[in-house]
Design a protein around this motif. Sequence first.
Motif, PDB file in Angstrom:
ATOM      1  N   GLN A  22       0.838  -1.218   0.000  1.00 47.57           N
ATOM      2  CA  GLN A  22       0.000   0.000   0.000  1.00 47.57           C
ATOM      3  C   GLN A  22       0.866   1.258   0.000  1.00 47.57           C
ATOM      4  O   GLN A  22       0.660   2.164  -0.791  1.00 47.57           O
ATOM      5  CB  GLN A  22      -0.899   0.022   1.259  1.00 47.57           C
ATOM      6  N   LYS A  23       1.853   1.284   0.894  1.00 44.97           N
ATOM      7  CA  LYS A  23       2.690   2.490   1.054  1.00 44.97           C
ATOM      8  C   LYS A  23       3.596   2.730  -0.153  1.00 44.97           C
ATOM      9  O   LYS A  23       4.055   3.842  -0.361  1.00 44.97           O
ATOM     10  CB  LYS A  23       3.553   2.383   2.325  1.00 44.97           C
ATOM     11  N   GLU A  24       3.874   1.668  -0.905  1.00 46.73           N
ATOM     12  CA  GLU A  24       4.803   1.833  -2.036  1.00 46.73           C
ATOM     13  C   GLU A  24       4.081   1.940  -3.384  1.00 46.73           C
ATOM     14  O   GLU A  24       4.733   1.949  -4.419  1.00 46.73           O
ATOM     15  CB  GLU A  24       5.830   0.689  -2.039  1.00 46.73           C
ATOM     16  N   LYS A  25       2.787   2.069  -3.324  1.00 45.84           N
ATOM     17  CA  LYS A  25       2.000   2.146  -4.556  1.00 45.84           C
ATOM     18  C   LYS A  25       2.497   3.239  -5.492  1.00 45.84           C
ATOM     19  O   LYS A  25       2.571   3.050  -6.702  1.00 45.84           O
ATOM     20  CB  LYS A  25       0.532   2.407  -4.201  1.00 45.84           C
ATOM     21  N   GLU A  26       2.820   4.387  -4.936  1.00 44.72           N
ATOM     22  CA  GLU A  26       3.226   5.532  -5.754  1.00 44.72           C
ATOM     23  C   GLU A  26       4.744   5.696  -5.802  1.00 44.72           C
ATOM     24  O   GLU A  26       5.236   6.671  -6.354  1.00 44.72           O
ATOM     25  CB  GLU A  26       2.623   6.829  -5.178  1.00 44.72           C
ATOM     26  N   ARG A  27       5.462   4.773  -5.177  1.00 46.42           N
ATOM     27  CA  ARG A  27       6.922   4.908  -5.082  1.00 46.42           C
ATOM     28  C   ARG A  27       7.557   4.773  -6.470  1.00 46.42           C
ATOM     29  O   ARG A  27       7.231   3.849  -7.214  1.00 46.42           O
ATOM     30  CB  ARG A  27       7.457   3.813  -4.137  1.00 46.42           C
ATOM     31  N   ILE A  28       8.461   5.720  -6.789  1.00 51.08           N
ATOM     32  CA  ILE A  28       9.103   5.667  -8.108  1.00 51.08           C
ATOM     33  C   ILE A  28      10.420   4.889  -8.062  1.00 51.08           C
ATOM     34  O   ILE A  28      10.927   4.471  -9.088  1.00 51.08           O
ATOM     35  CB  ILE A  28       9.340   7.089  -8.698  1.00 51.08           C
ATOM     36  N   GLY A  31      11.088  -0.955  -5.201  1.00 57.97           N
ATOM     37  CA  GLY A  31      10.180  -1.318  -4.121  1.00 57.97           C
ATOM     38  C   GLY A  31      10.676  -2.530  -3.337  1.00 57.97           C
ATOM     39  O   GLY A  31      11.770  -3.048  -3.579  1.00 57.97           O
ATOM     40  N   HIS A  32       9.848  -2.963  -2.408  1.00 52.83           N
ATOM     41  CA  HIS A  32      10.240  -4.055  -1.511  1.00 52.83           C
ATOM     42  C   HIS A  32       9.164  -5.126  -1.465  1.00 52.83           C
ATOM     43  O   HIS A  32       8.736  -5.577  -0.404  1.00 52.83           O
ATOM     44  CB  HIS A  32      10.547  -3.466  -0.127  1.00 52.83           C
ATOM     45  N   SER A  33       8.739  -5.516  -2.658  1.00 54.45           N
ATOM     46  CA  SER A  33       7.688  -6.522  -2.791  1.00 54.45           C
ATOM     47  C   SER A  33       8.266  -7.931  -2.608  1.00 54.45           C
ATOM     48  O   SER A  33       9.480  -8.108  -2.458  1.00 54.45           O
ATOM     49  CB  SER A  33       7.099  -6.437  -4.201  1.00 54.45           C
ATOM     50  N   LEU A  34       7.369  -8.903  -2.716  1.00 50.92           N
ATOM     51  CA  LEU A  34       7.810 -10.301  -2.667  1.00 50.92           C
ATOM     52  C   LEU A  34       8.726 -10.639  -3.846  1.00 50.92           C
ATOM     53  O   LEU A  34       9.587 -11.509  -3.740  1.00 50.92           O
ATOM     54  CB  LEU A  34       6.599 -11.231  -2.696  1.00 50.92           C
ATOM     55  N   TYR A  35       8.516  -9.941  -4.976  1.00 51.69           N
ATOM     56  CA  TYR A  35       9.400 -10.174  -6.132  1.00 51.69           C
ATOM     57  C   TYR A  35      10.845  -9.853  -5.751  1.00 51.69           C
ATOM     58  O   TYR A  35      11.768 -10.601  -6.067  1.00 51.69           O
ATOM     59  CB  TYR A  35       8.985  -9.308  -7.338  1.00 51.69           C
ATOM     60  N   HIS A  67      13.960  -9.998   5.126  1.00 46.69           N
ATOM     61  CA  HIS A  67      14.964  -8.944   5.322  1.00 46.69           C
ATOM     62  C   HIS A  67      14.437  -7.517   5.185  1.00 46.69           C
ATOM     63  O   HIS A  67      15.010  -6.590   5.748  1.00 46.69           O
ATOM     64  CB  HIS A  67      16.180  -9.165   4.398  1.00 46.69           C
ATOM     65  N   ASP A  68      13.372  -7.314   4.439  1.00 40.02           N
ATOM     66  CA  ASP A  68      12.834  -5.954   4.270  1.00 40.02           C
ATOM     67  C   ASP A  68      11.449  -5.782   4.886  1.00 40.02           C
ATOM     68  O   ASP A  68      10.817  -4.749   4.690  1.00 40.02           O
ATOM     69  CB  ASP A  68      12.758  -5.588   2.771  1.00 40.02           C
ATOM     70  N   LEU A  69      11.001  -6.777   5.622  1.00 36.54           N
ATOM     71  CA  LEU A  69       9.638  -6.730   6.170  1.00 36.54           C
ATOM     72  C   LEU A  69       9.436  -5.517   7.084  1.00 36.54           C
ATOM     73  O   LEU A  69       8.337  -4.960   7.175  1.00 36.54           O
ATOM     74  CB  LEU A  69       9.359  -8.027   6.945  1.00 36.54           C
ATOM     75  N   GLY A  70      10.518  -5.095   7.722  1.00 36.27           N
ATOM     76  CA  GLY A  70      10.463  -3.953   8.635  1.00 36.27           C
ATOM     77  C   GLY A  70      10.173  -2.636   7.935  1.00 36.27           C
ATOM     78  O   GLY A  70       9.974  -1.617   8.596  1.00 36.27           O
ATOM     79  N   ARG A  71      10.149  -2.630   6.616  1.00 36.52           N
ATOM     80  CA  ARG A  71       9.705  -1.422   5.894  1.00 36.52           C
ATOM     81  C   ARG A  71       8.321  -1.028   6.384  1.00 36.52           C
ATOM     82  O   ARG A  71       7.972   0.145   6.426  1.00 36.52           O
ATOM     83  CB  ARG A  71       9.630  -1.686   4.386  1.00 36.52           C
ATOM     84  N   ALA A  72       7.516  -2.015   6.756  1.00 29.06           N
ATOM     85  CA  ALA A  72       6.162  -1.731   7.266  1.00 29.06           C
ATOM     86  C   ALA A  72       6.257  -0.878   8.528  1.00 29.06           C
ATOM     87  O   ALA A  72       5.521   0.097   8.682  1.00 29.06           O
ATOM     88  CB  ALA A  72       5.429  -3.038   7.554  1.00 29.06           C
ATOM     89  N   TYR A  73       7.189  -1.232   9.428  1.00 29.51           N
ATOM     90  CA  TYR A  73       7.369  -0.457  10.665  1.00 29.51           C
ATOM     91  C   TYR A  73       7.970   0.910  10.362  1.00 29.51           C
ATOM     92  O   TYR A  73       7.680   1.884  11.028  1.00 29.51           O
ATOM     93  CB  TYR A  73       8.292  -1.205  11.629  1.00 29.51           C
ATOM     94  N   GLU A  74       8.846   0.939   9.350  1.00 29.01           N
ATOM     95  CA  GLU A  74       9.456   2.216   8.985  1.00 29.01           C
ATOM     96  C   GLU A  74       8.358   3.182   8.510  1.00 29.01           C
ATOM     97  O   GLU A  74       8.329   4.341   8.892  1.00 29.01           O
ATOM     98  CB  GLU A  74      10.506   1.998   7.893  1.00 29.01           C
ATOM     99  N   TYR A  75       7.447   2.668   7.681  1.00 33.24           N
ATOM    100  CA  TYR A  75       6.372   3.515   7.148  1.00 33.24           C
ATOM    101  C   TYR A  75       5.345   3.908   8.212  1.00 33.24           C
ATOM    102  O   TYR A  75       4.795   4.991   8.178  1.00 33.24           O
ATOM    103  CB  TYR A  75       5.648   2.809   5.992  1.00 33.24           C
ATOM    104  N   THR A  76       5.090   3.003   9.149  1.00 31.94           N
ATOM    105  CA  THR A  76       3.998   3.301  10.095  1.00 31.94           C
ATOM    106  C   THR A  76       4.493   3.802  11.453  1.00 31.94           C
ATOM    107  O   THR A  76       3.771   4.502  12.142  1.00 31.94           O
ATOM    108  CB  THR A  76       3.118   2.049  10.335  1.00 31.94           C
ATOM    109  N   LYS A  77       5.729   3.445  11.839  1.00 38.15           N
ATOM    110  CA  LYS A  77       6.191   3.829  13.185  1.00 38.15           C
ATOM    111  C   LYS A  77       7.504   4.601  13.171  1.00 38.15           C
ATOM    112  O   LYS A  77       8.019   4.963  14.232  1.00 38.15           O
ATOM    113  CB  LYS A  77       6.400   2.575  14.058  1.00 38.15           C
ATOM    114  N   GLY A  78       8.109   4.763  11.984  1.00 40.79           N
ATOM    115  CA  GLY A  78       9.372   5.492  11.902  1.00 40.79           C
ATOM    116  C   GLY A  78      10.577   4.713  12.439  1.00 40.79           C
ATOM    117  O   GLY A  78      11.629   5.284  12.700  1.00 40.79           O
TER     118      GLY A  78
END
Length: 163
Positions: A22-28, A31-35, A67-78
């Motif tokens: 969701q947070k990376e939808k507009e990211r240019i 990204g940090h998807s499953l791919y 390894h990048d799952l914490g991007r979720a915490y970065e986006y929501t909790k800094g």
Amino acid sequence: MERLEKIRNHPLFKESTEVISQKEKERIYCGHSLYHSLDVARIMYIKALEQSMTVSKELIYACALLHDLGRAYEYTKGIPHDRGSAELAERIMEDCGFSEEEIRQVTMAISDHRNKENCTEELEYPLMRILKEADNLSRICFDCKVSDTCKWSEDRKNKTIKI
Ligand SMILES: [Fe+2]
């Protein structure tokens, strides 16, 4: 690879990957998807084979998936994503039947994966080096339209196909 499926289906994994998407939808930028995670897993495994490492394929894939799952915490909790990823990895791996030692190997590698310097602990934690290498190699900077404004340093960018 039953434990990998447990990771993939873990509520925290699903919830975090959904936040990231969701947070990376507009990211240019990259990204940090499953791919991305699976690209990293496959490159890590190639590196492990080339270097005759004894680390298990399943642990390599677990490490890459988390390894990048914490991007979720970065986006929501800094919280910095390496720290967040290590924290999430520990909780998820405990629930998925990984041993204390396996969890230690993965969380140490994840905690260090943004560090540009080679770390002396790499001998003790072999996933560390190949995670960093694979994470970097997974990006196709030479075909990137926004490479000029990407925050990666010029020497870090992949300007050719590296094999
Ligand atoms: Fe990554």
